[in-house]
Write an enzyme that holds these catalytic residues in place. Structure first.
Site, PDB file in Angstrom:
ATOM      1  N   LYS A 191      29.322  38.582  43.371  1.00 50.07           N
ATOM      2  CA  LYS A 191      28.094  37.901  43.966  1.00 50.07           C
ATOM      3  C   LYS A 191      27.953  38.428  45.284  1.00 50.07           C
ATOM      4  O   LYS A 191      27.417  39.155  45.723  1.00 50.07           O
ATOM      5  CB  LYS A 191      28.809  36.391  43.665  1.00 50.07           C
ATOM      6  CG  LYS A 191      29.089  36.258  42.253  1.00 50.07           C
ATOM      7  CD  LYS A 191      28.049  36.133  41.273  1.00 50.07           C
ATOM      8  CE  LYS A 191      28.653  36.231  39.790  1.00 50.07           C
ATOM      9  NZ  LYS A 191      29.627  35.012  39.400  1.00 50.07           N
ATOM     10  N   ARG A 214      45.501  54.137  39.098  1.00 46.78           N
ATOM     11  CA  ARG A 214      45.723  52.666  38.648  1.00 46.78           C
ATOM     12  C   ARG A 214      46.577  51.777  39.462  1.00 46.78           C
ATOM     13  O   ARG A 214      46.714  50.467  39.865  1.00 46.78           O
ATOM     14  CB  ARG A 214      45.993  52.517  36.932  1.00 46.78           C
ATOM     15  CG  ARG A 214      46.385  51.094  36.792  1.00 46.78           C
ATOM     16  CD  ARG A 214      46.518  51.101  35.087  1.00 46.78           C
ATOM     17  NE  ARG A 214      47.205  52.123  34.557  1.00 46.78           N
ATOM     18  CZ  ARG A 214      48.524  52.555  34.745  1.00 46.78           C
ATOM     19  NH1 ARG A 214      49.311  51.470  35.348  1.00 46.78           N
ATOM     20  NH2 ARG A 214      48.973  53.447  34.034  1.00 46.78           N
TER      21      ARG A 214
HETATM   22  C1  LIG Z   1      30.501  34.883  38.569  1.00 47.14           C
HETATM   23  C2  LIG Z   1      31.540  33.733  38.605  1.00 47.14           C
HETATM   24  C3  LIG Z   1      32.635  34.190  37.956  1.00 47.14           C
HETATM   25  C4  LIG Z   1      33.106  35.363  37.188  1.00 47.14           C
HETATM   26  O1  LIG Z   1      32.876  36.322  37.599  1.00 47.14           O
HETATM   27  P1  LIG Z   1      32.697  37.887  36.965  1.00 47.14           P
HETATM   28  O2  LIG Z   1      32.452  38.873  38.143  1.00 47.14           O
HETATM   29  O3  LIG Z   1      31.351  37.429  36.387  1.00 47.14           O
HETATM   30  O4  LIG Z   1      33.790  38.168  35.992  1.00 47.14           O
HETATM   31  C5  LIG Z   1      33.723  33.300  38.263  1.00 47.14           C
HETATM   32  N1  LIG Z   1      33.708  32.119  39.217  1.00 47.14           N
HETATM   33  C6  LIG Z   1      32.602  31.880  39.823  1.00 47.14           C
HETATM   34  C7  LIG Z   1      32.452  30.780  40.541  1.00 47.14           C
HETATM   35  C8  LIG Z   1      31.489  32.680  39.516  1.00 47.14           C
HETATM   36  O5  LIG Z   1      30.037  32.297  39.905  1.00 47.14           O
END
Ligand SMILES: *Cc1c(COP(=O)(O)O)cnc(C)c1O
Length: 388
Positions: free
Chosen positions: A214, A65
């Site tokens: 992403k 952690r």
């Molecule tokens: C997907 C996204 C998030 C959230 O991220 P997670 O990994 O789903 O928790 C925050 N900001 C933007 C611009 C995103 O596209």
């Protein structure tokens, strides 16, 4: 902790200075494994690390952690890519945004854009609101309105550029200046641009944050979040929040993200080239009311995008003629675009945002958001054409 920070700063200064991002993405994610000379990074699933006879920690590792070799490698690479000194990997993008809000205290005010990522706005309002964090929103493309929206207790201005789902562009440098004149921090959710296209710390922002789910992961198979800063005090505070808040990213997930990062510059280049051609094609199509893409000359903040981004990215939104029903119908006729949420993977996705965000969302009902993948652009355009 001090040792950890010094190590990262020294590593960054000597290893990665002046490298192009394509090289950096490979070099900064190599582990140089001393046990077996493995070229691909081994995964350290161990939660705990052996102490020496005198009680010290010979590898500077105690418990996963606090730090783990896979997370350490990822964080070193994240810091290098964004020209930062300290980086932190979290279990999701939202966990990383949550950590940033934990830098604040009850009574502090956060100013966000009026089209901030929907779930992040819910997090700040519904989870941190009852704990005393005050929140308001403003059109982040309007500098005068931003200045007027600052309160005496404003401690954080939060930018998302390009924004979701309207791809509005905020001037990072100008807003960072406004924040600093008012003793507030400027944070940027750089998920849609990534350090390949935009480096907010270089533009004056204090904090850059990602959903690495992403483009960093890039294959729609891992959740992750990240924060990068270049300030020692912020770095120390965030390390504490990460370790004691506990929302760290697992070793395997760190491994998947560093693996994805190696091809991120290449993927984004290909995806952006595709997105540009698709935006141009759709912007002249008779069945399309409008295209939101910062690379188009007609985009209201095209000049700011040109100034602060290396290129315009692979996300766009379209408004079809008609209403929600027409939008759903168009999406359902597509064969190569999967109708699903999320973005940044190698495969093209399309999504009706308003029905995800709920009835209170200001997103137009005829809007579809497109995450452009690395397929051949001629196939993608042909598919869009037949669906329209
Ligand atoms: C997907 C996204 C998030 C959230 O991220 P997670 O990994 O789903 O928790 C925050 N900001 C933007 C611009 C995103 O596209």
């Amino acid at each position: 902790m001090l040792l950890y920070n010094l190590q990262i700063i020294i590593d960054l200064a000597f290893q990665f200075l002046f490298m192009n991002i394509e090289t950096l993405a490979i070099q900064s994610t190599q582990m140089h494994d001393k046990n077996a000379g493995a070229v691909a990074t081994p995964i350290y699933l161990s939660t705990t690390f052996e102490r020496a006879e005198d009680g010290t920690f010979p590898h500077n590792l105690i418990y996963s952690r606090i730090d783990n070799p896979n997370r350490h490698l990822l964080e070193k690479s994240l810091a290098a890519l964004d020209n930062g000194t300290h980086a932190f990997a979290f279990a999701s993008g939202l966990a990383s945004i949550s950590a940033i809000i934990q830098l604040l205290k009850a009574g502090d005010h956060v100013l966000i854009g009026d089209d901030m990522y929907y779930a992040a706005a819910v997090l700040i309002k519904d989870i941190y609101g009852p704990l005393g964090i005050q929140l308001s929103s403003v059109d982040m493309t309007d500098l005068e309105k931003i200045k007027k929206s600052i309160l005496p207790n404003t401690k954080l201005i939060w930018i998302e550029t390009p924004s979701n789902p309207l791809l509005k562009i905020s001037d990072i440098k100008a807003i960072a200046d406004i924040a600093h004149e008012n003793n507030a921090l400027c944070g940027v959710d750089n998920t849609w641009a990534t350090p390949v296209l935009q480096r907010p710390l270089d533009l004056g922002a204090d904090i850059v944050q990602y959903s690495t789910t992403k483009y960093f992961g890039g294959h729609s198979d891992v959740l992750g979040g990240a924060i990068v800063v270049k300030n020692n005090d912020l770095g120390e505070k965030l390390k504490k929040i990460q370790v004691f808040g506990g929302a760290v990213q697992s070793a395997f997930d760190c491994w998947l993200i560093t693996r994805g990062m190696k091809t991120m510059p290449l993927r984004i280049k290909a995806q952006t080239e595709n997105a540009k051609k698709i935006a141009e094609f759709l912007s002249t199509h008779s069945k399309i009311k409008c295209v939101h893409y910062p690379g188009l000359q007609s985009h209201p903040q095209h000049e700011i995008a040109k100034k602060q981004m290396k290129d315009f990215g692979a996300m766009l939104s379209i408004e079809v003629n008609g209403n929600q029903e027409n939008a759903f119908k168009m999406a359902s006729k597509l064969k190569l675009f999967t109708s699903a949420t999320s973005l940044g993977g190698v495969e093209s996705l399309i999504e009706h945002r308003k029905s995800v965000e709920g009835v209170n969302s200001a997103t137009p009902e005829n809007l579809l958001r497109i995450s452009v993948g690395i397929e051949h652009v001629d196939d993608l355009i042909e598919d869009l054409d037949q669906a329209l």
